[in-house]
Design a protein around this motif. Sequence first.
Motif, PDB file in Angstrom:
ATOM      1  N   PHE A 111       0.861  -1.118   0.057  1.00  0.00           N
ATOM      2  CA  PHE A 111       0.046   0.110  -0.052  1.00  0.00           C
ATOM      3  C   PHE A 111       0.848   1.285  -0.037  1.00  0.00           C
ATOM      4  CE2 PHE A 111      -2.171  -3.403   1.835  1.00  0.00           C
ATOM      5  CZ  PHE A 111      -3.633  -3.410   1.524  1.00  0.00           C
ATOM      6  N   VAL A 112       0.618   1.976  -1.067  1.00  0.00           N
ATOM      7  CA  VAL A 112       1.497   3.431  -1.184  1.00  0.00           C
ATOM      8  C   VAL A 112       0.630   4.572  -1.096  1.00  0.00           C
ATOM      9  CG1 VAL A 112       3.283   4.561  -2.366  1.00  0.00           C
ATOM     10  CG2 VAL A 112       3.381   2.039  -2.412  1.00  0.00           C
ATOM     11  N   PRO A 113       0.595   5.301  -0.166  1.00  0.00           N
ATOM     12  CA  PRO A 113      -0.351   6.576  -0.145  1.00  0.00           C
ATOM     13  C   PRO A 113       0.128   7.388  -1.152  1.00  0.00           C
ATOM     14  CG  PRO A 113       0.790   6.070   2.212  1.00  0.00           C
ATOM     15  CD  PRO A 113       1.403   5.053   1.138  1.00  0.00           C
ATOM     16  N   GLY A 114      -0.932   7.997  -1.939  1.00  0.00           N
ATOM     17  CA  GLY A 114      -1.062   8.751  -3.025  1.00  0.00           C
ATOM     18  C   GLY A 114      -0.187   8.281  -4.194  1.00  0.00           C
ATOM     19  N   SER A 115       0.199   7.180  -4.273  1.00  0.00           N
ATOM     20  CA  SER A 115       0.983   6.642  -5.390  1.00  0.00           C
ATOM     21  C   SER A 115       0.022   6.495  -6.708  1.00  0.00           C
ATOM     22  CB  SER A 115       1.592   5.586  -5.392  1.00  0.00           C
ATOM     23  OG  SER A 115       0.929   4.526  -5.260  1.00  0.00           O
ATOM     24  N   LEU A 116       0.675   6.573  -7.983  1.00  0.00           N
ATOM     25  CA  LEU A 116      -0.411   5.973  -9.181  1.00  0.00           C
ATOM     26  C   LEU A 116      -0.715   4.403  -9.376  1.00  0.00           C
ATOM     27  CD1 LEU A 116       1.462   8.043 -11.774  1.00  0.00           C
ATOM     28  CD2 LEU A 116      -0.514   8.759 -10.524  1.00  0.00           C
ATOM     29  N   GLY A 162      13.465   7.641   0.698  1.00  0.00           N
ATOM     30  CA  GLY A 162      12.739   8.563   1.703  1.00  0.00           C
ATOM     31  C   GLY A 162      11.406   8.481   1.657  1.00  0.00           C
ATOM     32  N   LYS A 163      10.719   7.626   0.610  1.00  0.00           N
ATOM     33  CA  LYS A 163       9.234   7.490   0.516  1.00  0.00           C
ATOM     34  C   LYS A 163       9.048   6.628   1.406  1.00  0.00           C
ATOM     35  CE  LYS A 163       8.770  10.652  -2.500  1.00  0.00           C
ATOM     36  NZ  LYS A 163      10.038  11.165  -2.748  1.00  0.00           N
ATOM     37  N   ARG A 164       7.509   6.577   1.776  1.00  0.00           N
ATOM     38  CA  ARG A 164       7.281   5.385   2.772  1.00  0.00           C
ATOM     39  C   ARG A 164       6.002   4.392   2.076  1.00  0.00           C
ATOM     40  NH1 ARG A 164       8.761   6.220   7.573  1.00  0.00           N
ATOM     41  NH2 ARG A 164      10.303   8.001   8.214  1.00  0.00           N
TER      42      ARG A 164
END
Length: 813
Positions: A522-527, A590-592
């Motif tokens: 799950f990646v917040p805000g990704s495409l 640095g992304k989460r």
Amino acid sequence: MMETLAQDMRYGLRMLRKSPGFATVAVITLALGIGANVAIFSYVDELWLRPLPVPHASQVVRVFTSNPSSGGSERGENSYPDFEDLRRDTKTLAGVAAYQGRGAMIDDGVQNKLVLASLISDNFFEVLQPQPAAGRMFTERDLRQSNTPQVVLSYPFWRSQYNGDPGIVGRSIIVDRENVTVVGVLPRSFRGTEGMAVRDLWIPMSTWQQLRPEKKQLVSRDLRYFDLFGRLKEGVTLQQARTEISGIAAQLASAYPETNRGRELKLVPESETRGEGVASFGMALLGIAALVLLIACSNVASLLIARTEYRRHEIATRIALGAKPSRILGQLLVETMLLAVFGTLAALCLGNFVLHALPSLMPQMSFNVGVDAYLSWRGFVVALLVAVGSVFLFGMVPAWLAAKTMPAGALKQRGVETGGSRTLARNVLVVGQAALSMVLVVSAALLIRSVWNALALDPGFNAHQQMLVLDFSPDSGGDAQNQTFVKQARERIESLPGVVGTTVTMRIPFGMSGSGETKKVFVPGSLAGSDRESTTINFDPIAERYFDVLGTRLLRGRAINQHDLDTSAHVVVVNQLMAQRFWPNGDAVGKRLRLEKADGDEYEVIGVAENGKYNDFEESAMPYFFIPMQPDDFSEVSMAIKSSGDAGALAAPVRQILRDINPKSTVLRLITLHDHVRQQLYSERVAAEMIASLGGLGLLLAAVGIYGLMSFLVGRRTQEIGIRLALGAQRGEIFRLMINRALLLTSVGVVIGCAAGVAATRLLKTFLVDVGTTDVFAFAIGVAVLLTVAFAAALLPAVSATRVDPMVALRYE
């Protein structure tokens, strides 16, 4: 009619005895062509064509699950809880059974060795109902009433490991350090449900849980590792069962939305799935073998044309005395039939020999794998059909040409006929042989070039370095103890002379565990994902120095280090494709992201590694990520041992170190990286070796055909050659005349073969790595090889032509 046939057979046998050289060459040629087809058919039959050897095989079906992201087209594996629910709720299936391919360790009295095992539900044999070759098949009721671990042996393993001793039934063997009772042996015809792999042990789930307690896969609905088999009830149609199964899938999706939402269950007849992964290979082998048969038949047809040419006076005399052309035709076809009979008998012996020798000729693996092919009644039927077809392929045209002999012309001249119909026929046959041989050579060249290219590819790590790959189980009693064991083993191994460094991982690239583990990302805000939607991605838990030791380039950020392992840090390293998919407009470092749950703990991306090949050479680029190993990951690990010298020399001291730390530890596999990578190309290497062998046989037969034609032409044109020499022609010109004739016919065949090869090699597409089916280099090799073979085959007849004595030739009848 029967009296005439018997008379023709006696006459035919007498004529063959008068020409032992001709008969021997023809029988050997047919034996090679038919024998190759019998052996290849038996191999492909065992691999793919033969129906599942169980009662009412048409009732056996397979149940697949589809991933929602695949649009319902995927044939995926099922979870064990889904299997249990399906088995409980179905009314159209008489039974449902589960199957999973695993590895197990067996103690043969000398050492522990890895064998292939089938982990099956306790009712598996009740559903499929194979008949035992020895002993019995266990049932669910037997296992429930007995606390004794039970196992069934495959037929090849029974023969190789226990010499086919029926006394093994009822005895105990040691599997994974536990005593297990052998209750039966599967029949030879039951090779399982996989492609090229033949499983050695068939272990029921209840026994497996005593050997290796694995509760997680039995209760986790999102761990989908099992193939499901079912049997339709009497009177139930496939469509009725599919309707019911779809309803059960909907119920599961409603009851378990987190794991089953959008998933479908698909019912497919077992017969439609047997060719998965091997059908194109089988078709290619059968096609190549058929080409060899055609070349062999062309050779024998060419021999028969030459023989009827020299029997022209005899045939003309019989026609002049009143024999009908149909009678001549029948007599010659009977002689052809006799050749086919003798050739087929020799072919059966040759095919049986090849099938027995086949396992030793195959690429070797670190565990038993392959096909236990043998000459069955189906092989005998194919041999008979091929023999009958061969009679018409190589016998009809020569017999027809002989039957139309004109007595008047033939009786005036006892020498060779000046007409060109027979020469034209032989020319056509040689052109056809060259065309067929071109297809064979190009196919072999493509596959060999493919294996070569695969070994030269950059798989995202240094596959050419000196390294030892060690798969082992510490078996130290607990997570902490296993982790300590691995740490001590690494320290002692790194102290060995020549060892540059080590690392450990759950799965080395091209490992034996299928496609490896997956997690929902799950990646917040990704495409590609959001807090509510996930993407399932493969991953690998690794230790420190993984990228350094394997030789995988880190493009940005840092690698996982010892501190990350000690603190169980929530960090990940992603590959380049994953970074581009989720963060196309910025740096991924640095992304989460979150794993498994939308509201779970966050993980920080600390690095981006180059893309790689993780499962096989043919796979397309796929997203992948790496996380630090956790304490419970050390129960079974892979260690990469980088060496400055011969990595194979480290095998013995590494084994000793593991025994010294814990005698109970188990070495699952110890192999050099070079062999580890080559084993990944097992199917490609098998295809290359088999088709190259058939190509070599086809070339040999084609060379014999060209040699026979040129020898025939030299004999037929002896008087012409003598006249040319008498009129001043140089012997070099005669030599070039003969050689040019052979090269011209071969060149015509090569052109036709190139066109046919473009179409035929499409069957090999799935086995080609980094090379196209129209590869110019492969076709250039084919042209060079064919022309070289043609030159060599024509050389001796051409030299003989230059030695013709004009005085003798001018008196030649």
